[in-house]
Design an enzyme around this catalytic site. Structure first.
Site, PDB file in Angstrom:
ATOM      1  N   SER A 198       0.835  -1.198   0.000  1.00  0.00           N
ATOM      2  CA  SER A 198       0.000   0.000   0.000  1.00  0.00           C
ATOM      3  C   SER A 198       0.881   1.263   0.000  1.00  0.00           C
ATOM      4  CB  SER A 198      -0.971  -0.033   1.183  1.00  0.00           C
ATOM      5  OG  SER A 198      -1.915   1.005   1.091  1.00  0.00           O
ATOM      6  N   MET A 214     -11.414  -2.942   3.195  1.00  0.00           N
ATOM      7  CA  MET A 214     -10.152  -3.079   2.482  1.00  0.00           C
ATOM      8  C   MET A 214      -9.759  -4.523   2.193  1.00  0.00           C
ATOM      9  SD  MET A 214      -7.586  -0.150   3.896  1.00  0.00           S
ATOM     10  CE  MET A 214      -7.879   1.589   3.586  1.00  0.00           C
ATOM     11  N   GLY A 256      -8.051  -8.739  -1.203  1.00  0.00           N
ATOM     12  CA  GLY A 256      -8.307  -7.315  -1.276  1.00  0.00           C
ATOM     13  C   GLY A 256      -7.039  -6.491  -1.245  1.00  0.00           C
ATOM     14  N   HIS A 257      -7.089  -5.376  -0.517  1.00  0.00           N
ATOM     15  CA  HIS A 257      -5.986  -4.422  -0.514  1.00  0.00           C
ATOM     16  C   HIS A 257      -4.828  -4.833   0.401  1.00  0.00           C
ATOM     17  CE1 HIS A 257      -4.099  -0.562  -1.126  1.00  0.00           C
ATOM     18  NE2 HIS A 257      -4.111  -0.297   0.172  1.00  0.00           N
ATOM     19  N   GLY A 258      -5.113  -5.656   1.399  1.00  0.00           N
ATOM     20  CA  GLY A 258      -4.083  -5.967   2.403  1.00  0.00           C
ATOM     21  C   GLY A 258      -3.369  -7.279   2.184  1.00  0.00           C
TER      22      GLY A 258
END
Length: 295
Positions: free
Chosen positions: A127, A186, A267-269
């Site tokens: 990120s 997220m 997802g994002h993590g």
């Protein structure tokens, strides 16, 4: 420079206790070290064999180096890992002035490497940490061997307004419900994040606010074309900050020595959601040469 902490009534102590609780769950020996830089004291968590290849890890925004709790054991078996608390974010580093631009970020990085007595290292980031890794590959390329970039903030595509607004509201109104909602938003459907780390994130956001002027941004074509180190880009197929397929397509088009992978059901993590998968991909990339552009 003003403190990151929201008030003087135990806010710092509350966050440090949450940080240390997460660190207690690391199942490898760790050294907590501070290094003086012109931007303040930078805190680094060090693990792994002293004679192993160095690997520098950059965490996501609002987290800290304890973010790597599910990754540190396999990584530190193969590498001397240096999980860096990005100065100005919510962690144990103590800033005396803000990093204002990409050039200053590269200067800070050079000072850290000098303190660690490292000439060149692998770098990985998630990120915001992925954005920082890309910045360093452009502005301090001589210090980077290989690089793994996971769902970099902005960089290859502009962040969606919905993503930006949710993050902004969580910072302005950091209720436990809102912060848990942001975390759930997220991560991919059905995935989990280490509960102690989740609690640390909530404690951090409720007691502190990052003081940072280097915000994630869309990178120009010429910047991305300048990246010369071998790079692995990993993005979850459920990432919510931008269209992951468009980001991968642009990266493949512009970055010279890149391999990419769209990670399924994520997802994002990434490193927090799918640690076994991500650890394997990182170690394989750092230890071997991959010829094809898409994994």
């Amino acid at each position: 420079m003003k403190t990151i902490y929201r008030n003087k009534n135990g806010a710092k102590e509350t966050f440090i206790q949450a940080y240390d609780r997460t660190l207690q769950e690391w199942d490898v020996p760790v050294e907590s070290a501070y290094f003086d830089t012109s931007f303040g004291e930078t805190h680094v968590l060090i693990s792994g064999p002293e004679d192993a290849e160095p690997l520098i890890l950059f965490h996501g925004f609002g987290f800290s180096s304890t973010m790597w709790i599910e990754n540190i054991r396999p990584l530190s078996k193969r590498y001397r890992t240096y999980a860096v608390d990005f100065i100005g974010d919510i962690n144990k580093s103590e800033a005396i002035r803000q990093i204002k631009n990409k050039e200053e970020c590269a200067s800070w990085f050079r000072e850290i490497l000098n303190g660690l007595n490292i000439q060149k290292a692998h770098v990985a980031g998630l990120s915001y940490g992925g954005f920082i890794a890309l910045v360093l590959a452009i502005y301090a390329p001589q210090f980077i061997n290989k690089m793994v970039v996971m769902s970099p903030a902005a960089s290859f595509q502009p962040q969606s307004k919905k993503f930006f607004i949710k993050c902004l509201l969580a910072g302005v109104f950091p209720t436990t419900k809102r912060l848990n909602g942001l975390m759930n938003y997220m991560i991919g459907k059905g995935n989990q994040v280490n509960e102690t780390l989740r609690n640390q994130f909530i404690a951090g956001m409720q007691n502190a606010l990052p003081k940072n002027k280097l915000f994630p941004s869309y990178m120009e074509d010429d910047e991305l074309k300048a990246i010369q180190c071998p790079t692995l880009l990993l993005i979850g197929d459920q990432d919510i900050q931008y269209d992951p397929r468009k980001a991968i397509a642009r990266a493949n088009h512009l970055v010279p020595h890149i391999q990419t992978k769209l990670v399924a059901d994520t997802g994002h993590g990434l490193a927090m959601e799918r640690p076994t998968t991500i650890n394997s991909l990182m170690i394989s990339f750092f230890s071997t040469s991959v010829n094809n552009r898409e994994l």
